[in-house]
Design a protein around this motif. Structure first.
Motif, PDB file in Angstrom:
ATOM      1  N   PHE A  36      48.893  -0.660  -8.340  1.00 19.02           N
ATOM      2  CA  PHE A  36      48.335   0.351  -7.335  1.00 19.02           C
ATOM      3  C   PHE A  36      47.080  -0.018  -6.694  1.00 19.02           C
ATOM      4  CE2 PHE A  36      51.614   2.936  -9.199  1.00 19.02           C
ATOM      5  CZ  PHE A  36      51.802   4.075  -8.648  1.00 19.02           C
ATOM      6  N   ILE A  50      47.223   4.175  -4.611  1.00 18.65           N
ATOM      7  CA  ILE A  50      48.342   4.051  -3.736  1.00 18.65           C
ATOM      8  C   ILE A  50      49.031   2.858  -4.094  1.00 18.65           C
ATOM      9  CG2 ILE A  50      47.232   3.155  -1.823  1.00 18.65           C
ATOM     10  CD1 ILE A  50      48.932   4.865   0.059  1.00 18.65           C
ATOM     11  N   THR A  51      50.372   2.966  -3.661  1.00 22.33           N
ATOM     12  CA  THR A  51      51.233   1.820  -3.713  1.00 22.33           C
ATOM     13  C   THR A  51      52.527   1.907  -2.878  1.00 22.33           C
ATOM     14  OG1 THR A  51      52.321   0.205  -5.249  1.00 22.33           O
ATOM     15  CG2 THR A  51      52.666   2.300  -5.763  1.00 22.33           C
ATOM     16  N   GLU A  52      53.084   0.986  -2.709  1.00 23.91           N
ATOM     17  CA  GLU A  52      54.496   1.105  -1.986  1.00 23.91           C
ATOM     18  C   GLU A  52      55.354   0.200  -2.789  1.00 23.91           C
ATOM     19  OE1 GLU A  52      56.251  -0.430   2.255  1.00 23.91           O
ATOM     20  OE2 GLU A  52      54.080  -0.560   2.040  1.00 23.91           O
ATOM     21  N   ASP A  53      56.605   0.826  -2.890  1.00 29.99           N
ATOM     22  CA  ASP A  53      57.804   0.392  -3.420  1.00 29.99           C
ATOM     23  C   ASP A  53      59.188   0.822  -2.659  1.00 29.99           C
ATOM     24  OD1 ASP A  53      59.249  -0.887  -5.533  1.00 29.99           O
ATOM     25  OD2 ASP A  53      59.787   1.142  -6.608  1.00 29.99           O
ATOM     26  N   LYS A  56      58.676   3.090   0.244  1.00 24.02           N
ATOM     27  CA  LYS A  56      58.175   4.536  -0.004  1.00 24.02           C
ATOM     28  C   LYS A  56      56.912   4.318  -0.352  1.00 24.02           C
ATOM     29  CE  LYS A  56      62.140   6.750  -0.095  1.00 24.02           C
ATOM     30  NZ  LYS A  56      62.945   6.117   1.154  1.00 24.02           N
ATOM     31  N   VAL A  57      56.129   4.962   0.024  1.00 20.78           N
ATOM     32  CA  VAL A  57      54.503   5.278  -0.375  1.00 20.78           C
ATOM     33  C   VAL A  57      54.254   6.219  -1.371  1.00 20.78           C
ATOM     34  CG1 VAL A  57      52.151   5.365   0.626  1.00 20.78           C
ATOM     35  CG2 VAL A  57      53.911   4.051   2.129  1.00 20.78           C
ATOM     36  N   PHE A  58      53.549   5.696  -2.467  1.00 19.78           N
ATOM     37  CA  PHE A  58      53.124   6.719  -3.486  1.00 19.78           C
ATOM     38  C   PHE A  58      51.745   6.936  -3.530  1.00 19.78           C
ATOM     39  CE2 PHE A  58      57.200   4.726  -4.698  1.00 19.78           C
ATOM     40  CZ  PHE A  58      57.835   6.092  -5.050  1.00 19.78           C
ATOM     41  N   CYS A  60      48.383   9.043  -5.232  1.00 16.91           N
ATOM     42  CA  CYS A  60      47.843  10.055  -6.450  1.00 16.91           C
ATOM     43  C   CYS A  60      46.566  10.296  -6.041  1.00 16.91           C
ATOM     44  CB  CYS A  60      48.302   9.119  -7.695  1.00 16.91           C
ATOM     45  SG  CYS A  60      49.687   8.612  -7.924  1.00 16.91           S
TER      46      CYS A  60
END
Length: 87
Positions: A36, A50-53, A56-58, A60
């Motif tokens: 993140f 934030i992160t991307e996997d 999809k972007v997540f 918090c």
């Protein structure tokens, strides 16, 4: 959860902006889930992250509504409308 020098820097800057000393590396705000990236919080102490996997972007953010709203307003336009790299 791992120590993140980037998150510690963001949190320390948030504390400085609010006129409070940052407790240091031992503070939980200096740690993030692996992979993140920390995000600034224009109205509070806790950094978002934030992160991307798999495309999809997540995101918090903090639970304080005023802080979350300001982070969404500050960070989401960049995430929703990324710069066109071809220009």
């Amino acid at each position: 959860i791992l120590y993140s020098p980037e998150s510690e820097k963001v949190a320390a800057e948030n504390y400085q902006r609010m006129g409070r000393p940052y407790p240091g590396r031992e503070h939980i705000y200096s740690y993030l889930p692996e992979g993140f990236i920390p995000l600034t919080n224009p109205n509070g102490f806790a950094p978002g992250f934030i992160t991307e996997d798999q495309g999809k972007v997540f995101f918090c953010g903090p639970g304080v509504p005023r802080e979350l709203r300001s982070m969404v307003a500050h960070h989401f336009p960049i995430l929703i409308f990324p710069r066109n790299e071809s220009k």
